[in-house]
Write a protein that holds these residues in place. Structure first.
Motif, short mmCIF file in Angstrom:
data_model
loop_
_atom_site.label_atom_id
_atom_site.label_comp_id
_atom_site.label_asym_id
_atom_site.label_seq_id
_atom_site.Cartn_x
_atom_site.Cartn_y
_atom_site.Cartn_z
N ASP A 99 5.09 6.08 4.56
CA ASP A 99 5.48 6.46 3.55
C ASP A 99 5.20 8.18 3.48
OD1 ASP A 99 2.72 7.40 2.53
OD2 ASP A 99 2.41 5.15 2.82
N ARG A 132 -12.88 1.63 -0.21
CA ARG A 132 -11.74 2.38 -0.82
C ARG A 132 -11.91 3.67 -0.79
NH1 ARG A 132 -9.86 1.03 -5.98
NH2 ARG A 132 -7.71 0.92 -5.11
N LEU A 182 -6.47 -4.05 3.84
CA LEU A 182 -6.59 -3.65 5.19
C LEU A 182 -7.56 -4.30 6.26
CD1 LEU A 182 -5.91 0.28 4.78
CD2 LEU A 182 -4.40 -1.39 5.93
N ASN A 233 0.95 -1.26 -0.09
CA ASN A 233 0.04 0.06 -0.07
C ASN A 233 0.75 1.44 0.08
OD1 ASN A 233 -2.57 -1.12 -0.09
ND2 ASN A 233 -2.91 -0.93 1.96
N LYS A 273 2.08 1.66 -3.30
CA LYS A 273 1.00 2.06 -4.24
C LYS A 273 0.55 3.20 -4.36
CE LYS A 273 -2.95 -0.55 -4.10
NZ LYS A 273 -3.87 -1.81 -3.82
N TYR A 274 0.43 3.79 -2.85
CA TYR A 274 -0.17 5.15 -2.67
C TYR A 274 0.77 6.22 -2.46
CZ TYR A 274 -4.47 2.44 -2.45
OH TYR A 274 -5.42 1.39 -2.74
#
Ligand code: ADP
Length: 884
Positions: free
Chosen positions: A812, A831, A847, A783, A786-787
């Motif tokens: 992140d 989402r 998650l 994640n 990805k984000y």
């Protein structure tokens, strides 16, 4: 029997009469006339003839009025004769003036009397006596005597003249005679006339005056006079014994002038007696009494004054009493006293009076003017009472009163005091005046005048009732119309009408305190309206809406609830809607609901509710708190929306996915096996041709995709397992640091763009399902990759948490998560929506699974994130061993 007239008498009768008349006149020398009933002369004496010069004249039978040419024709004389004849009563010594020849007019004293003759005829006898001409002294004496007589008889005094050394009564006036009880005293000595005084000292006094010639004045001398046989009267006399002298100057008598003052003396004695008695009474009064005279001087103070102050008579009298008054009060006391005296008006004053011990105590002095029976001012009379204790109490009351006034003035609550029957505004603070919409001029006016708009409203009546009954009135949200700024305005007030009592407990006024609650009342009214609207709305809504109070007690259910359960509101209220929850969800719901009640947080939950046919239907249940401005809970609104169809669809979807996953898992696993086998073979052979072919990178890409596919498949499988409660954990003890390191290596293997750093302060061993924890770490890291499309750094940390816990965090610097989504992202398939141009692949289950796995390890997932700045996901697990 009518007597025959003389004219008609027979000759014989006439002779008898004349003969009788002659007999009468012959013996008398005085001038005398005998007349018959016709006033004709029957006979006359020589004396008469001589006096009136009628000698030698024949006159028998002539009318008396013809004599000497009418000498006796005097009207008064004629009247007198007729009078006597008529009445038969004699006239004595009447004076007539008769003219005599050559001598002029002379005064005669005339007696006229009626006689009966022997033949029963009336005859008149008239005698004349010439009066002597009076000398001058005679005249004077006569005048004097008349005056003296007059004076003596009219004077209120008793007067007598005593003649000679033996004090012989010569004259005494009527009053004197009266004083002595009308005894026969003239010509008698005092000793003889009033023997009872002989031993009372009066004779000695008279002797003394006679001897010395000194007059004697007696004042209120007591004398006992005999009024009756053995009866004496006590008299008080004021008298003067004045000696009289003869023409040679020798004392020849005593003039006594006596005034009987018995009545006055007795009256005065009575007054004196009553005054004495009064003083005795005054002395016995339990108060100090003082009396002042017409000059404003204190002339009498009762015993209590002397015993209280210890002063003596001399120092107290006049204005000396002021000395016992406190110096600070002395001047005022003196002023009041003198002013009262001057204006002849009562007054009342309090001052401190020094007692015998030298202490000053408060006394109350009340004084009033004294007037006699004729209204003449006699001075002042006053009483002094010790009021020290009361005064102290009064001071307290006054102080309280003062304090009350202060409080009223300063109070922010609108406050006013009304006094008397007419409820005069005695006091009104600014807040009250503002509330009324008036100005300060209303103070002092009666309430009904100051606020005429109250007429027709209940308040004046309520106030009157408080005055009458003494019962406080509490007004709650009472509507009052007041004239403010020239127009009638309606307000709502909470207020009290409280009776005010004086120290004797008597009601003298009313304390009015008021709070303007207009806003709250109007908002309540609005609330009622909005509540009505709410109900209407709630009934129209497709869901089942209920309302409960802040304690969570149901107070309202909309129509859908009633239709769904087939019960009425009362029944629903009795049991509460929770009873319709499926037993599997009920406990969880009640726990969450309790949590809501205590924290005020909202709640959302899926649960099944039993309908009237006894069938459980899936609902999305949301409970939300309605809060007051201050954040406190006002009530709860719960909405249950039917989601049965969605649920069923979801279930079908899951079953399909489960089946697909199963079907896919076997071929994918075998593909993966072959790919890995081929990769190992290529590694071993390192053939030149082979290396020339893009075989290895192709296989690696296949491997990467298969790994993703495998992970996805197992996630979908796990999802179904969780739904069916079949997710099993294979717990073993392992080194968490190593797992993290391996996972990073694995990811690095397929991801080369991001730099993943690891930092750890110790080595942590845990008891857990190694694969699943690995799954969580992969999820977090993938994640994070990805984000965060715009940044490369990902920081992993393994840190000790307290004594026996470990935290693994993945940080992140990507797109971040808004706070509103913190919780939601852990739900299945949730989402966060993003702009269309930045789509991120995924299913929204990673998650959810991570959370489930960590919870099943009794651990905890935490999230720190800021939109646009990045996120930090971490989980915490219990450690079994920590080494550095
Ligand atoms: P998905 O397959 O959509 O990634 P997840 O359950 O893993 O499903 O994540 C749920 C949602 O949480 C994601 O769709 C994303 O919006 C958000 N999310 C998860 N991790 C991050 C992250 N590191 N940064 C920003 N958003 C994240």
């Amino acid at each position: 029997m009518v007597k025959p007239h003389a004219n008609e008498l027979s000759e014989k009768e006439k002779n008898i009469l004349t003969k009788y008349a002659l007999q009468l006149t012959q013996t008398i020398r005085e001038p005398l006339l005998v007349l018959d009933e016709n006033f004709c002369v029957l006979s006359a004496t020589t004396g008469f003839k001589n006096r009136f010069k009628l000698i030698g004249q024949a006159m028998d039978g002539d009318s008396v009025f013809h004599l000497n040419k009418g000498q006796l024709d005097i009207p008064d004389f004629r009247n007198s004769l007729e009078e006597v004849l008529k009445t038969g009563e004699a006239i004595n010594e009447k004076t007539f003036s008769i003219g005599l020849k050559k001598k002029g007019r002379k005064r005669f004293s005339v007696n006229i009397s009626l006689l009966e003759s022997p033949n029963a005829q009336n005859i008149l006898l008239v005698s004349f006596r010439k009066l002597k001409e009076m000398s001058k002294t005679d005249k004077q004496e006569a005048v004097f005597n008349r005056i003296f007589k007059n004076i003596l008889s009219k004077t209120p005094a008793a007067i007598c003249v005593l003649r000679g050394p033996n004090h012989v009564f010569e004259v005494a006036n009527e009053n004197y005679m009266k004083l002595l009880g009308h005894r026969d005293i003239i010509g008698k000595t005092v000793q003889e006339a009033i023997p009872e005084v002989s031993n009372q000292g009066f004779i000695e006094l008279l002797d003394e005056v006679y001897k010395t010639g000194e007059p004697y004045i007696g004042k209120e001398t007591q004398v006992q006079l005999k009024v009756d046989e053995n009866k004496f009267k006590n008299s008080f006399l004021n008298f003067v014994y004045q000696p009289t002298r003869n023409h040679k100057g020798k004392i020849d008598g005593i003039f006594a002038h006596v005034i009987d003052v018995t009545e006055q003396v007795e009256a005065r004695k009575a007054v004196e007696d009553s005054e004495k008695r009064l003083r005795e009474v005054i002395d016995a009064v339990p108060a100090i009494v003082w009396i002042s005279d017409t000059k404003g001087q204190t002339v009498y103070l009762n015993k209590n004054w002397y015993s209280y102050t210890g002063q003596d008579k001399e120092t107290s009298e006049g204005l000396g009493w002021l000395e016992a008054i406190h110096p600070e009060d002395r001047e005022q006391t003196k002023l009041s006293f003198l002013e009262g005296h001057e204006q002849k008006k009562g007054y009342s004053i309090g001052f401190r009076l020094r007692n015998k011990k030298g202490e000053y105590r408060w006394v109350l002095d009340k004084a009033g003017p004294k007037f006699d029976s004729s209204g003449n001012y006699e001075g002042m009379i006053g009483t002094l009472i010790d009021v020290h204790e009361e005064k102290n109490k009064e001071d307290l009351v006054r102080e309280k009163d003062h304090r009350l006034q202060g409080i009223v003035k300063e109070a922010t609550v609108a406050t006013a005091i009304y006094t008397g029957k007419e409820m005069r505004i005695d006091l009104a603070n600014d807040a009250m005046i503002k509330l009324w919409g008036k100005d300060k001029s209303v103070i002092g006016t009666p309430l009904h005048k100051a606020l005429p708009e109250l007429d027709g409203q209940p308040f004046l009546g309520l106030l009157r009732n408080v005055l009458d009954t003494g019962e406080t009135y509490w007004g709650k949200e009472d509507k009052v119309d007041l004239m403010i700024d020239g127009k009638m305005q309606t307000g709502y007030y909470n207020f009290t009408y409280k009776p005010l009592r004086d120290k004797n407990g008597k009601i003298y006024g009313i304390l009015n305190m008021a709070i303007d609650v207009t806003e709250s009342v109007t908002s309540k009214i609005l609330l009622k309206e909005s509540e009505f609207q709410f109900r209407q709305m709630a009934d129209l809504m497709p869901g089942m809406v209920s309302k409960s109070n802040k304690e969570g007690v149901d107070i309202y259910f909309n129509k859908n609830w009633l239709d769904f359960t087939g019960n009425d509101t009362t029944k629903l209220k009795e049991k509460g809607w929770f009873q319709y929850i499926h037993p599997d969800e009920k406990e969880g719901f009640l726990r969450a609901w309790q949590d809501c009640l205590s924290t005020g947080c909202n709640m959302e939950m899926q649960l099944r509710l039993k309908n009237k046919e006894g069938k459980y239907i899936w609902h999305l249940s949301r409970c939300e708190a309605v809060k007051e401005d201050d954040g406190s809970i006002k009530m709860w609104i719960s909405v249950n929306t039917e989601i049965n169809k969605i649920k069923e669809e979801e279930k079908r979807k899951e079953e399909f996915l489960k089946m697909v996953s199963h079907e896919l898992k076997t071929p994918v696993t075998s593909i993966k096996g072959y790919v890995q086998l081929l990769l190992t073979l290529i590694k071993k052979q390192e053939a030149a041709e082979a290396s020339k072919l893009p075989l290895k990178p192709s296989l690696e890409r296949i491997n990467h995709q298969v790994t993703r596919l495998t992970r996805l498949i197992s996630e979908i499988l796990d999802l179904s397992r969780i739904r069916e409660n079949q997710l099993e954990l294979k717990k073993e003890e392992f080194n968490l640091n190593e797992l993290v390191k391996e996972t990073i290596q694995d990811i690095n293997y397929t991801n080369t763009q991001h730099e993943i750093s690891l930092d750890s302060d110790s080595q942590f061993r845990v008891m857990a399902d190694r694969d699943r924890i690995g799954q969580v770490i992969i999820n977090f890291v993938i994640n994070a990759i990805k984000y965060s499309p715009g940044s490369q750094n990902i920081i992993l940390k393994i840190t000790g948490e307290g004594k026996d816990k470990v935290r693994v965090s993945v940080k992140d610097f990507g797109i971040g998560i808004g706070e509103e989504n913190y919780k939601k992202i852990f739900r299945r398939f949730y989402r966060v929506e993003v702009k269309r141009e930045e789509t991120y692949s995924g299913f929204g289950i990673g998650l959810y699974l991570a959370n489930e796995i960590i919870e099943r390890h009794n651990g905890e997932i935490q999230l720190k994130s800021k939109l646009g700045e990045g996120s930090e996901f971490s989980f915490i697990l219990n450690t079994t061993c920590v080494t550095s």
